[in-house]
Structures are given as C-alpha cells and as structure tokens.
Design a protein around this motif. Structure first.
Motif, mmCIF file in Angstrom:
data_model
loop_
_atom_site.group_PDB
_atom_site.id
_atom_site.type_symbol
_atom_site.label_atom_id
_atom_site.label_comp_id
_atom_site.label_asym_id
_atom_site.label_seq_id
_atom_site.Cartn_x
_atom_site.Cartn_y
_atom_site.Cartn_z
ATOM 1 N N HIS A 269 0.843 -1.196 0.000
ATOM 2 C CA HIS A 269 0.000 0.000 0.000
ATOM 3 C C HIS A 269 0.876 1.243 0.000
ATOM 4 O O HIS A 269 2.012 1.220 0.467
ATOM 5 N N LYS A 270 0.334 2.332 -0.473
ATOM 6 C CA LYS A 270 1.021 3.611 -0.462
ATOM 7 C C LYS A 270 0.802 4.248 0.915
ATOM 8 O O LYS A 270 -0.325 4.271 1.420
ATOM 9 N N VAL A 271 1.880 4.730 1.512
ATOM 10 C CA VAL A 271 1.775 5.338 2.837
ATOM 11 C C VAL A 271 2.527 6.659 2.871
ATOM 12 O O VAL A 271 3.415 6.914 2.056
ATOM 13 N N GLY A 272 2.166 7.487 3.819
ATOM 14 C CA GLY A 272 2.904 8.721 4.073
ATOM 15 C C GLY A 272 3.943 8.443 5.146
ATOM 16 O O GLY A 272 3.740 7.609 6.020
ATOM 17 N N LEU A 273 5.060 9.122 5.080
ATOM 18 C CA LEU A 273 6.122 8.942 6.051
ATOM 19 C C LEU A 273 6.383 10.260 6.752
ATOM 20 O O LEU A 273 6.654 11.278 6.106
ATOM 21 N N HIS A 274 6.280 10.242 8.054
ATOM 22 C CA HIS A 274 6.592 11.437 8.851
ATOM 23 C C HIS A 274 7.974 11.260 9.455
ATOM 24 O O HIS A 274 8.208 10.322 10.208
ATOM 25 N N LYS A 275 8.881 12.127 9.103
ATOM 26 C CA LYS A 275 10.222 12.111 9.702
ATOM 27 C C LYS A 275 10.191 13.091 10.868
ATOM 28 O O LYS A 275 10.089 14.295 10.661
#
Length: 142
Positions: A125-131
């Motif tokens: 799945h496509k996910v957002g990444l929070h750094k």
C-alpha cells in the motif's frame, strides 16, 4: 550482543502493539533482546516541560536499568534523543557515558549496527512517512 529493549512510557501506555512488534522484529533479526522490567520514563516529559532538574531521578533510573547492555534500542527517536543529548545533566560516570553512547532508535540500530538495509518485508500500500524532528534533526536519521 546483548540488547536492552527500551519501551517509552507513551508506547507502553497507548501503543503496546508497537512494543510487541519491535521485540518481534529484533528477534527475527537474530538479536538477543532483554526487557528490563524496572524501566520507566527516560525523563523527557519533565525535561521538555522546563523541569529538567526534576528529571534527574528518572534519568538515573534509566541508566541503572540499561547500564549492563551492549546496546539500548527503542522505537522512539525523541526518547533516544533525550538519552543521548540531555543526560548531560547527570554526572558523566562511565555507566552514564556508556548508556548515552549505546542508545539507538530502532531503525538506526538496524541499519548502523546490524548493517541491514533490507529486512525482507513488504507492504503493498502507499503510505505517508513522517520524519520526526528529533529523528531528522537531532539524531541525523534523514
């Protein structure tokens, strides 16, 4: 290699599945993991709230719980940042220095210590990444 698993207080209270997943991942990677049952908060909430002097007790308990391990690994960049950069409020005994130098955020430990960049996992799945700020700017994980 003997690794002490540090589970931050907010993960322990709100996201215990993260603690379990962290343990399972480290074991899958062949790490000898121990969980010190006397561990508590690293002192970050007090320090961040302007009560750094009052956080010394929590910081010292952290050192006592983790001083015997080769590495301390935790799934929280901000907590590990606190250990590495704010335990300067303690007397810099050999135990304090060892704990500060050997504390790692989970992904940092996997890449820098274990030398793994592919753990054979996938997620279709496509996910957002929070750094996070502490991870990105403080620990230089970006």
């Amino acid at each position: 290699m003997k690794v002490g698993l540090f589970i931050p207080c907010y993960i322990n209270q709100l996201y215990p599945q993260v603690a379990i997943a962290t343990l399972e991942l480290l074991e899958k990677l062949g790490v000898d993991v121990y969980y010190p049952t006397g561990q508590t908060c690293c002192g970050q909430p007090l320090g961040n709230s302007g009560y750094e002097e009052d956080s010394k007790g929590a910081c010292q308990v952290f050192v006592e719980n983790f001083k015997e391990y080769d590495y301390i690994v935790g799934p929280s960049g901000s907590c590990i940042y606190h250990v590495k950069h704010h335990f300067d409020i303690l007397e810099q005994t050999p135990e304090v220095v060892k704990v500060r130098n050997n504390a790692y955020e989970l992904c940092e430990f996997i890449v820098k210590v274990l030398g793994k960049t592919d753990i054979g996992a996938s997620f279709p799945h496509k996910v957002g990444l929070h750094k996070s700020c502490h991870g990105l700017r403080g620990l230089k994980l970006g």
